[in-house]
Design a protein around this motif. Sequence first.
Motif, PDB file in Angstrom:
ATOM      1  N   VAL A 124       0.846  -1.197   0.000  1.00  0.00           N
ATOM      2  CA  VAL A 124       0.000   0.000   0.000  1.00  0.00           C
ATOM      3  C   VAL A 124       0.879   1.245   0.000  1.00  0.00           C
ATOM      4  N   GLY A 125       0.672   2.144  -0.978  1.00  0.00           N
ATOM      5  CA  GLY A 125       1.434   3.382  -1.070  1.00  0.00           C
ATOM      6  C   GLY A 125       2.482   3.312  -2.160  1.00  0.00           C
ATOM      7  N   GLY A 140      15.126  10.831   5.828  1.00  0.00           N
ATOM      8  CA  GLY A 140      13.823  10.149   5.824  1.00  0.00           C
ATOM      9  C   GLY A 140      13.707   9.114   4.713  1.00  0.00           C
ATOM     10  N   LEU A 143      14.910  16.693  -2.300  1.00  0.00           N
ATOM     11  CA  LEU A 143      15.490  15.770  -1.339  1.00  0.00           C
ATOM     12  C   LEU A 143      16.977  15.650  -1.597  1.00  0.00           C
ATOM     13  N   ARG A 157      -3.532   8.166  -4.774  1.00  0.00           N
ATOM     14  CA  ARG A 157      -3.589   9.232  -5.780  1.00  0.00           C
ATOM     15  C   ARG A 157      -3.812   8.651  -7.181  1.00  0.00           C
ATOM     16  N   GLY A 213      18.342  14.948   6.415  1.00  0.00           N
ATOM     17  CA  GLY A 213      18.193  14.484   5.035  1.00  0.00           C
ATOM     18  C   GLY A 213      18.185  12.966   4.948  1.00  0.00           C
ATOM     19  N   LEU A 269      -6.772   2.753   0.911  1.00  0.00           N
ATOM     20  CA  LEU A 269      -6.917   1.665   1.902  1.00  0.00           C
ATOM     21  C   LEU A 269      -7.891   2.094   2.991  1.00  0.00           C
ATOM     22  N   LEU A 311       7.825   6.999  -2.548  1.00  0.00           N
ATOM     23  CA  LEU A 311       9.191   6.572  -2.858  1.00  0.00           C
ATOM     24  C   LEU A 311       9.469   5.175  -2.323  1.00  0.00           C
ATOM     25  N   VAL A 312       9.111   4.945  -1.064  1.00  0.00           N
ATOM     26  CA  VAL A 312       9.482   3.686  -0.428  1.00  0.00           C
ATOM     27  C   VAL A 312       8.643   2.519  -0.952  1.00  0.00           C
ATOM     28  N   HIS A 366      -6.810   4.020  -5.356  1.00  0.00           N
ATOM     29  CA  HIS A 366      -7.265   3.032  -4.381  1.00  0.00           C
ATOM     30  C   HIS A 366      -6.872   3.471  -2.984  1.00  0.00           C
ATOM     31  N   ASP A 416       8.106   6.058   5.989  1.00  0.00           N
ATOM     32  CA  ASP A 416       7.520   7.029   6.929  1.00  0.00           C
ATOM     33  C   ASP A 416       6.390   6.423   7.755  1.00  0.00           C
ATOM     34  N   ASN A 424      16.180   8.203   2.587  1.00  0.00           N
ATOM     35  CA  ASN A 424      17.369   7.337   2.571  1.00  0.00           C
ATOM     36  C   ASN A 424      17.195   6.164   3.529  1.00  0.00           C
TER      37      ASN A 424
HETATM   38  P1  FAD Z   1       5.320   8.971   1.218  1.00  0.00           P
HETATM   39  O1  FAD Z   1       6.279   9.615   0.311  1.00  0.00           O
HETATM   40  O2  FAD Z   1       4.496   9.835   2.102  1.00  0.00           O
HETATM   41  O3  FAD Z   1       4.355   8.052   0.344  1.00  0.00           O
HETATM   42  C1  FAD Z   1       3.196   7.460   0.860  1.00  0.00           C
HETATM   43  C2  FAD Z   1       2.256   7.129  -0.278  1.00  0.00           C
HETATM   44  O4  FAD Z   1       1.127   6.430   0.235  1.00  0.00           O
HETATM   45  C3  FAD Z   1       1.720   8.363  -0.970  1.00  0.00           C
HETATM   46  O5  FAD Z   1       1.880   8.231  -2.345  1.00  0.00           O
HETATM   47  C4  FAD Z   1       0.268   8.425  -0.541  1.00  0.00           C
HETATM   48  O6  FAD Z   1      -0.567   9.005  -1.520  1.00  0.00           O
HETATM   49  C5  FAD Z   1      -0.063   6.961  -0.324  1.00  0.00           C
HETATM   50  N1  FAD Z   1      -1.165   6.730   0.628  1.00  0.00           N
HETATM   51  C6  FAD Z   1      -1.396   7.394   1.793  1.00  0.00           C
HETATM   52  N2  FAD Z   1      -2.500   6.914   2.394  1.00  0.00           N
HETATM   53  C7  FAD Z   1      -2.993   5.926   1.593  1.00  0.00           C
HETATM   54  C8  FAD Z   1      -4.130   5.054   1.668  1.00  0.00           C
HETATM   55  N3  FAD Z   1      -5.005   5.125   2.713  1.00  0.00           N
HETATM   56  N4  FAD Z   1      -4.320   4.169   0.673  1.00  0.00           N
HETATM   57  C9  FAD Z   1      -3.452   4.090  -0.380  1.00  0.00           C
HETATM   58  N5  FAD Z   1      -2.370   4.884  -0.497  1.00  0.00           N
HETATM   59  C10 FAD Z   1      -2.138   5.795   0.477  1.00  0.00           C
HETATM   60  N6  FAD Z   1      14.316  12.593   3.030  1.00  0.00           N
HETATM   61  C11 FAD Z   1      15.597  12.393   2.616  1.00  0.00           C
HETATM   62  O7  FAD Z   1      16.066  11.253   2.562  1.00  0.00           O
HETATM   63  N7  FAD Z   1      16.377  13.453   2.245  1.00  0.00           N
HETATM   64  C12 FAD Z   1      15.935  14.747   2.296  1.00  0.00           C
HETATM   65  O8  FAD Z   1      16.683  15.677   1.966  1.00  0.00           O
HETATM   66  C13 FAD Z   1      14.591  14.980   2.739  1.00  0.00           C
HETATM   67  N8  FAD Z   1      14.097  16.247   2.805  1.00  0.00           N
HETATM   68  C14 FAD Z   1      12.804  16.455   3.190  1.00  0.00           C
HETATM   69  C15 FAD Z   1      12.311  17.764   3.257  1.00  0.00           C
HETATM   70  C16 FAD Z   1      11.009  18.021   3.675  1.00  0.00           C
HETATM   71  C17 FAD Z   1      10.512  19.442   3.763  1.00  0.00           C
HETATM   72  C18 FAD Z   1      10.170  16.914   4.021  1.00  0.00           C
HETATM   73  C19 FAD Z   1       8.762  17.141   4.471  1.00  0.00           C
HETATM   74  C20 FAD Z   1      10.653  15.608   3.950  1.00  0.00           C
HETATM   75  C21 FAD Z   1      11.971  15.356   3.555  1.00  0.00           C
HETATM   76  N9  FAD Z   1      12.494  14.043   3.485  1.00  0.00           N
HETATM   77  C22 FAD Z   1      13.797  13.842   3.100  1.00  0.00           C
HETATM   78  C23 FAD Z   1      11.675  12.883   3.888  1.00  0.00           C
HETATM   79  C24 FAD Z   1      11.081  12.140   2.703  1.00  0.00           C
HETATM   80  O9  FAD Z   1      10.300  13.017   1.923  1.00  0.00           O
HETATM   81  C25 FAD Z   1      10.211  10.993   3.214  1.00  0.00           C
HETATM   82  O10 FAD Z   1      10.907  10.248   4.175  1.00  0.00           O
HETATM   83  C26 FAD Z   1       9.785  10.048   2.091  1.00  0.00           C
HETATM   84  O11 FAD Z   1       9.033  10.750   1.135  1.00  0.00           O
HETATM   85  C27 FAD Z   1       8.971   8.889   2.665  1.00  0.00           C
HETATM   86  O12 FAD Z   1       8.529   8.053   1.652  1.00  0.00           O
HETATM   87  P2  FAD Z   1       7.334   7.042   1.892  1.00  0.00           P
HETATM   88  O13 FAD Z   1       7.162   6.339   0.602  1.00  0.00           O
HETATM   89  O14 FAD Z   1       7.559   6.261   3.137  1.00  0.00           O
HETATM   90  O15 FAD Z   1       6.063   7.955   2.199  1.00  0.00           O
END
Ligand code: FAD
Length: 471
Positions: free
Chosen positions: A14-15, A333, A57, A40, A331, A139, A18-19, A137, A321, A335
């Motif tokens: 789910v999601g 999150g 990032l 989205r 920097g 969740l 990036l990760v 979709h 996250d 990574n």
């Molecule tokens: P997200 O990117 O939040 O992706 C989650 C996905 O799940 C989204 O696409 C969302 O639409 C989807 N989703 C949510 N709820 C649901 C649901 N109910 N059903 C289905 N889908 C859903 N990190 C670094 O490593 N280096 C940096 O320099 C850095 N700078 C940053 C600067 C700022 C200002 C911020 C806010 C963050 C920064 N980060 C940085 C952190 C980084 O952006 C996050 O750690 C990273 O985007 C996490 O990825 P993720 O896939 O876990 O979560």
Amino acid sequence: SAKEDNKHQGIGIVGAGLVGCLAALAFAAKGFSVTLFELRPDPKEVTNEKNLRSINLAVSDRGIRALKYVDAEMADRVLEHVIPMTGRMIHDLSGKKQESQAYGLFGESINSIDRSFLNDCLLDEIRHSDINVHFNHKLIRLDNLSSEEKSPKMTFLDNSESTESKMKSYEFDYIIGADGAHSQFRYQLQKSMRMNISQEYIDMQYLELSIPSNTKGDSKFHIDPNHLHIWPRHEFMLIALANEDGSFTSTFFSPWSVIESFGTSSDKFVEFFKYNFPDAFELMGEEKLKYAFESQPRGSLMQVNAYPYHNPNGRALIIGDAAHLMVPFYGQGMNCGFEDIRVLMELIDKNNGEVSESFKQYSELRAEDLKTISKLALDNYHEMSSKVTNGWYLFRKKIDNMLGRYGNGLFQWIPMYTMISFRGDIPYSKAVKIEKRQTKILNAIEVGTIAGFILFGAAKLAQHYHKLSNK
Ligand code: FAD
């Protein structure tokens, strides 16, 4: 073969942030049958300007290592567009710049990239694989989480324009939540088990700003693209990272009380900005700043820690996250989220494709490191916003770097920033242990230096009085 065996195991993720995207690619590369769900719409089908909001990032070693682990050629394709940053450039109140603070010991760089661009690159890779993707979709709930016989079930609200909104359920052998900060997956999971969760808002907001590209000079950049620019002002700060098109994405961080003190008056904000960041003000321009103050959303910063990351029957796991939200000041999150995947995949290899066992071992292996990086990220705000201007800090940093450069072989000295950003082979918690030992030595050097100064001063004074009394 192992790959053939994995084909019969279904993974639901789910999601497609990036990760989630990298996790899907990683499982698919090992032969698992992967389905990815995203709230989205498909970005390929969205032309709406709103979705062009950008955050830059810094990608560093841990992220790059994980990308390469999944697919070295893909890593090269994805990283082709980064802008390397070799150090910090500090802007003072008069607009003067100081560029002495290199990140690495030997010219290593962290790399600036637009978050949504990186996400699109990973989605493109997914389009060329046999991963199933369901956009639109959302969740809603998870079921069968405590069952030993039934497979975990995920129910989504399907918002595709082509269908009337309706609920759809899917079952998989294993499910993974990579749905970010406000994870519904995490919420559903913790209801079915004893998961510890802490959530804390940090008194800090961020406002996205932008420096346009240079249309007149020789360079398309107004300021050096190969540095992370910082305007440290203790209580608040401004940073800027370069984009490929010559513009810079800039972020203003401050306590909520600072931004709220301007009320709705963009004039007051602009006045404040002009006084505190005069050179940035010149580059951004009054109109753009006013627009940003009035129209750009203000982000809040929060930390989330959960434990364990898997459910008791070893069929569900949270990563990225969703499992460990941290503030952005190291920097790390993304990574760290990418590193989650490398660690998990290495466990799956070690356990010959046994996913349940790997989920369980993952929680145990990862907990200390994830707690550590959350804390380091928070502490680093102080470093970026204040310490970078402090004489003693810079002196210590010089010695730290000197010992790292020339003493690495001899006493294995590695500065903390190097360990976190350039040495993904050193786990976060181990880096802190190494740093503790080094800090003791640096403290001793500092005390020695102060004592040296005092003795030198005392000797000079004694000499002076000696001369006087001989007159
Ligand atoms: P997200 O990117 O939040 O992706 C989650 C996905 O799940 C989204 O696409 C969302 O639409 C989807 N989703 C949510 N709820 C649901 C649901 N109910 N059903 C289905 N889908 C859903 N990190 C670094 O490593 N280096 C940096 O320099 C850095 N700078 C940053 C600067 C700022 C200002 C911020 C806010 C963050 C920064 N980060 C940085 C952190 C980084 O952006 C996050 O750690 C990273 O985007 C996490 O990825 P993720 O896939 O876990 O979560």
